[in-house]
Design an enzyme around this catalytic site. Structure first.
Site, PDB file in Angstrom:
ATOM      1  N   CYS A  42       0.736  -0.871   0.188  1.00 41.97           N
ATOM      2  CA  CYS A  42       0.328   0.516   0.280  1.00 41.97           C
ATOM      3  C   CYS A  42       1.213   1.310   0.028  1.00 41.97           C
ATOM      4  O   CYS A  42       2.002   1.777   1.118  1.00 41.97           O
ATOM      5  CB  CYS A  42      -1.500  -0.001   1.462  1.00 41.97           C
ATOM      6  SG  CYS A  42      -2.059   1.205   1.361  1.00 41.97           S
TER       7      CYS A  42
ATOM      8  N   CYS B  78      -1.799   6.990   5.284  1.00 40.60           N
ATOM      9  CA  CYS B  78      -2.677   7.143   5.649  1.00 40.60           C
ATOM     10  C   CYS B  78      -2.013   7.859   6.891  1.00 40.60           C
ATOM     11  O   CYS B  78      -1.107   7.124   8.185  1.00 40.60           O
ATOM     12  CB  CYS B  78      -4.221   6.379   5.607  1.00 40.60           C
ATOM     13  SG  CYS B  78      -5.118   6.141   4.319  1.00 40.60           S
TER      14      CYS B  78
ATOM     15  N   CYS C  54      -2.353   5.386  10.169  1.00 37.63           N
ATOM     16  CA  CYS C  54      -2.477   4.063  10.102  1.00 37.63           C
ATOM     17  C   CYS C  54      -1.094   3.398  10.522  1.00 37.63           C
ATOM     18  O   CYS C  54      -0.035   4.280  10.059  1.00 37.63           O
ATOM     19  CB  CYS C  54      -2.031   3.881   8.473  1.00 37.63           C
ATOM     20  SG  CYS C  54      -1.582   1.974   7.618  1.00 37.63           S
TER      21      CYS C  54
HETATM   22  C1  LIG Z   1      -5.670   3.423  -2.197  1.00 37.79           C
HETATM   23  O1  LIG Z   1      -4.454   2.460  -1.983  1.00 37.79           O
HETATM   24  C2  LIG Z   1      -3.626   2.831  -3.198  1.00 37.79           C
HETATM   25  C3  LIG Z   1      -2.380   2.277  -3.150  1.00 37.79           C
HETATM   26  O2  LIG Z   1      -1.681   2.740  -2.239  1.00 37.79           O
HETATM   27  C4  LIG Z   1      -3.244   4.850  -3.295  1.00 37.79           C
HETATM   28  O3  LIG Z   1      -2.722   4.674  -4.368  1.00 37.79           O
HETATM   29  C5  LIG Z   1      -4.256   5.182  -3.304  1.00 37.79           C
HETATM   30  O4  LIG Z   1      -4.113   6.782  -3.356  1.00 37.79           O
HETATM   31  C6  LIG Z   1      -5.648   5.238  -1.862  1.00 37.79           C
HETATM   32  N1  LIG Z   1      -6.030   6.092  -2.817  1.00 37.79           N
HETATM   33  C7  LIG Z   1      -7.172   6.162  -1.332  1.00 37.79           C
HETATM   34  C8  LIG Z   1      -7.948   7.181  -0.996  1.00 37.79           C
HETATM   35  O5  LIG Z   1      -6.760   6.451  -0.131  1.00 37.79           O
HETATM   36  C1  LIG Z   2      -2.600   1.822  16.331  1.00 36.85           C
HETATM   37  O1  LIG Z   2      -1.511   0.870  16.688  1.00 36.85           O
HETATM   38  C2  LIG Z   2      -2.714   0.025  16.498  1.00 36.85           C
HETATM   39  C3  LIG Z   2      -2.405  -1.234  16.717  1.00 36.85           C
HETATM   40  O2  LIG Z   2      -0.942  -1.809  17.050  1.00 36.85           O
HETATM   41  C4  LIG Z   2      -4.209  -0.025  15.289  1.00 36.85           C
HETATM   42  O3  LIG Z   2      -5.048  -1.052  16.063  1.00 36.85           O
HETATM   43  C5  LIG Z   2      -4.616   1.375  15.977  1.00 36.85           C
HETATM   44  O4  LIG Z   2      -5.203   1.484  14.704  1.00 36.85           O
HETATM   45  C6  LIG Z   2      -3.825   2.241  15.475  1.00 36.85           C
HETATM   46  N1  LIG Z   2      -4.011   2.921  15.537  1.00 36.85           N
HETATM   47  C7  LIG Z   2      -4.190   4.647  14.774  1.00 36.85           C
HETATM   48  C8  LIG Z   2      -4.965   5.642  15.270  1.00 36.85           C
HETATM   49  O5  LIG Z   2      -3.075   3.998  14.305  1.00 36.85           O
HETATM   50  S1  SF4 Z   3      -4.935   2.534   6.460  1.00 34.98           S
HETATM   51 FE1  SF4 Z   3      -2.809   1.837   5.820  1.00 34.98          FE
HETATM   52  S2  SF4 Z   3      -3.608   0.027   4.523  1.00 34.98           S
HETATM   53 FE2  SF4 Z   3      -4.700   1.741   4.129  1.00 34.98          FE
HETATM   54  S3  SF4 Z   3      -4.813   2.228   2.738  1.00 34.98           S
HETATM   55 FE3  SF4 Z   3      -4.482   3.787   5.048  1.00 34.98          FE
HETATM   56  S4  SF4 Z   3      -1.942   3.485   4.558  1.00 34.98           S
HETATM   57 FE4  SF4 Z   3      -2.521   2.014   3.273  1.00 34.98          FE
END
Ligand SMILES: *[C@@H]1O[C@H](CO)[C@@H](O)[C@H](O)[C@H]1NC(C)=O
Ligand SMILES: *[C@@H]1O[C@H](CO)[C@@H](O)[C@H](O)[C@H]1NC(C)=O
Ligand code: SF4
Length: 360
Positions: free
Chosen positions: A46, A50, A53
Site C-alpha cells: 500500500c 494514511c 495507519c
Molecule cells: C489507495 O491505495 C493506493 C495504493 O496504495 C493509493 O495509491 C491510493 O492513493 C489510495 N487512495 C485512497 C483514496 O486512499
Molecule cells: C495504533 O496501532 C494499533 C495496533 O498496534 C492499531 O490497532 C490502531 O489502529 C492504531 N491506531 C491508529 C490511530 O493508527
Molecule cells: S490505512 Fe494503511 S493500509 Fe489502509 S490505505 Fe491507508 S496506508 Fe494503506
C-alpha cells in the site's frame, strides 16, 4: 476353541469401544476449530500513507497464485465458508484478486466472498468481470470534503467521485456496496447524511479512531496518530447525528478486536495475542496452523461471526446484531476503531459483516 475365539472377539470389541470413548472425550475437550471465515491479507503493499495507519511494513511479497488457490482449497476442506480479501490495497493486484474471487465461488462455492479496499484502483471492467462472484465490496471513505481527505492523507482529491462510481458499478453488476469510515479529529463534526442517502450503501460502518500504546502514540513510534484521536463524547456526537440512517453501524472495537482469523501474505495465521504467526498452512496444514495461534473464538461467536446460514437465522441474527450495536453504543457510549491488517483504516476488516448477497 469356540470360547477362546469369543474371548478374543470380546476383547477386541471392548478395546475398540474404549478407544472410541476416548476419542469422543478428546473431541469434547479439544473441539476441532473450524475456520468458518477467514480474512486473507494477501498483500501488504500500500503506497498510501494514511496518517493514522501503522501499517508501515510495506514489503511487497505476495504468494503465487497456485499456492494461494491450494491454500484456499485446504481451508474450504477444513470448513471455511466465507472469505474476505484485504491488504494493503487488494486492487493493486487486480488480476490476482479477480482470479481468487472467481476461484472461491466457481470452484470452492463459498457462501460469501468479500473485499475491503480504499477504492482508488477499482475499475469498471473488473466489476463487470467479477462482481457476479463477489458478495460484498467494502470501500473506505472518511470524509465527503476532499480537503479533509487530503488532510487525513487519503487521496489527492478524487476520492468522492470515485466512490459514487463504485456504488453505481456495484448496483449495475450486482455486488453489495458497503462503506467504512474511521471517525477522527478531522471528520467528527461532519454531517455526512446527504451523501449517505445518495450513496445508499447496504451498510455503513463507523469506527472510532484508536491508539495503541507503543505503536502509534508518540513521536518515537513509526506513526504518531495522536493528532487523530477524539474523545468518546465526540464519537457519540457523530453517532447521534447519523444514527437515523438505517445502514448506520457504529463499531465497538471491544467486541471484536481479537476475534478475526487472519491469514497473512505468507499463508500463515496471525496470532492475536502477540506471539509469532503459525507456520504456512501449505507446510504445516490447516489444523496445526490453527492450533498454534491464539484468536478469540468466543468473541467471534459472540459477535455473530458464526451465524446465519439460512434465511431464518439471517433474520434472527439481524435483529440480534441491531440489539447488540445499540447495546454496544450504550455500553461504551462509543465504538472504537478497528484494524486493517494491523492498520487503522477504513479498510477495516469486518468479519461479522461478511454476508452474502443471496441471503441478505
Ligand atoms: C489507495 O491505495 C493506493 C495504493 O496504495 C493509493 O495509491 C491510493 O492513493 C489510495 N487512495 C485512497 C483514496 O486512499
Ligand atoms: C495504533 O496501532 C494499533 C495496533 O498496534 C492499531 O490497532 C490502531 O489502529 C492504531 N491506531 C491508529 C490511530 O493508527
Ligand atoms: S490505512 Fe494503511 S493500509 Fe489502509 S490505505 Fe491507508 S496506508 Fe494503506
Amino acid at each position: 476353541m469356540l470360547l477362546d475365539n469369543l474371548y478374543i472377539l470380546f476383547f477386541l470389541f471392548s478395546f475398540a469401544f474404549i478407544k472410541w470413548l476416548q476419542h469422543l472425550l478428546h473431541r469434547k475437550m479439544h473441539p476441532k476449530i473450524i475456520p468458518l471465515s477467514v480474512n486473507y491479507h494477501f498483500t501488504r503493499k500500500c503506497n498510501y500513507e494514511c496518517g493514522f495507519c501503522f501499517h508501515t511494513d510495506t514489503n511487497s511479497y505476495i504468494a503465487p497464485l497456485p499456492d494461494t488457490k491450494a491454500a484456499l482449497s485446504l481451508l474450504a476442506l477444513a470448513g471455511m465458508k466465507k472469505t474476505n480479501f484485504a491488504g494493503g490495497e487488494p486492487f493493486l493486484y487486480a488480476h490476482h484478486l479477480g482470479e481468487l474471487v472467481d476461484y472461491c465461488k466457481d470452484i470452492l462455492h463459498l457462501d460469501s466472498v468479500s473485499i475491503v479496499s480504499n477504492g482508488s484502483h477499482i475499475r469498471e471492467d473488473w466489476l463487470k468481470q467479477h462482481a457476479h462472484n463477489l458478495d460484498i465490496l467494502a470501500v473506505s471513505c472518511d470524509s465527503f470534503d476532499e480537503r479533509t481527505n487530503i488532510a487525513i492523507g487519503r487521496g489527492k482529491g478524487t476520492h468522492i467521485a470515485q466512490l459514487y462510481r463504485i456504488a453505481n458499478w456495484c448496483r449495475t453488476y450486482g455486488a453489495l456496496f458497503k462503506l467504512n469510515s474511521v471517525i477522527n479529529r478531522y471528520n467528527w463534526q461532519e454531517d455526512m447524511n446527504s451523501h449517505i442517502a445518495k450513496l445508499d450503501p447496504y451498510r455503513w460502518k463507523c469506527f472510532q479512531v484508536l491508539l495503541v500504546e507503543g505503536e502509534n502514540d508518540s513521536e518515537q513510534t513509526k506513526r504518531d496518530a495522536r493528532k487523530f484521536t477524539i474523545l468518546d463524547e465526540e464519537f457519540e456526537h457523530f453517532c447521534s447525528k447519523h444514527r437515523d440512517n438505517p445502514c448506520f453501524v457504529p463499531e465497538s472495537n471491544k467486541l471484536m478486536a481479537k476475534s478475526y482469523l487472519i491469514l497473512d501474505e505468507h499463508l500463515r495465521f496471525l496470532d492475536r495475542s502477540g506471539k509469532a504467526p503459525s507456520g504456512s498452512i501449505m507446510e504445516v496444514g490447516v489444523e496445526k496452523a490453527l492450533s498454534s495461534v491464539f484468536w478469540d473464538m468466543d468473541g467471534f461467536k459472540e459477535r455473530g461471526g458464526i451465524y446465519a446460514w439460512n434465511q431464518d437465522q439471517i433474520e434472527k441474527s439481524k435483529e440480534e446484531a441491531e440489539g447488540q450495536n445499540l447495546a454496544a453504543t450504550k455500553r461504551f457510549g462509543l465504538a472504537v476503531g478497528d484494524t486493517c491488517g494491523g492498520s487503522q483504516s477504513g479498510e477495516a476488516v469486518d468479519m461479522e459483516d461478511i454476508g452474502s448477497k443471496k441471503t441478505l
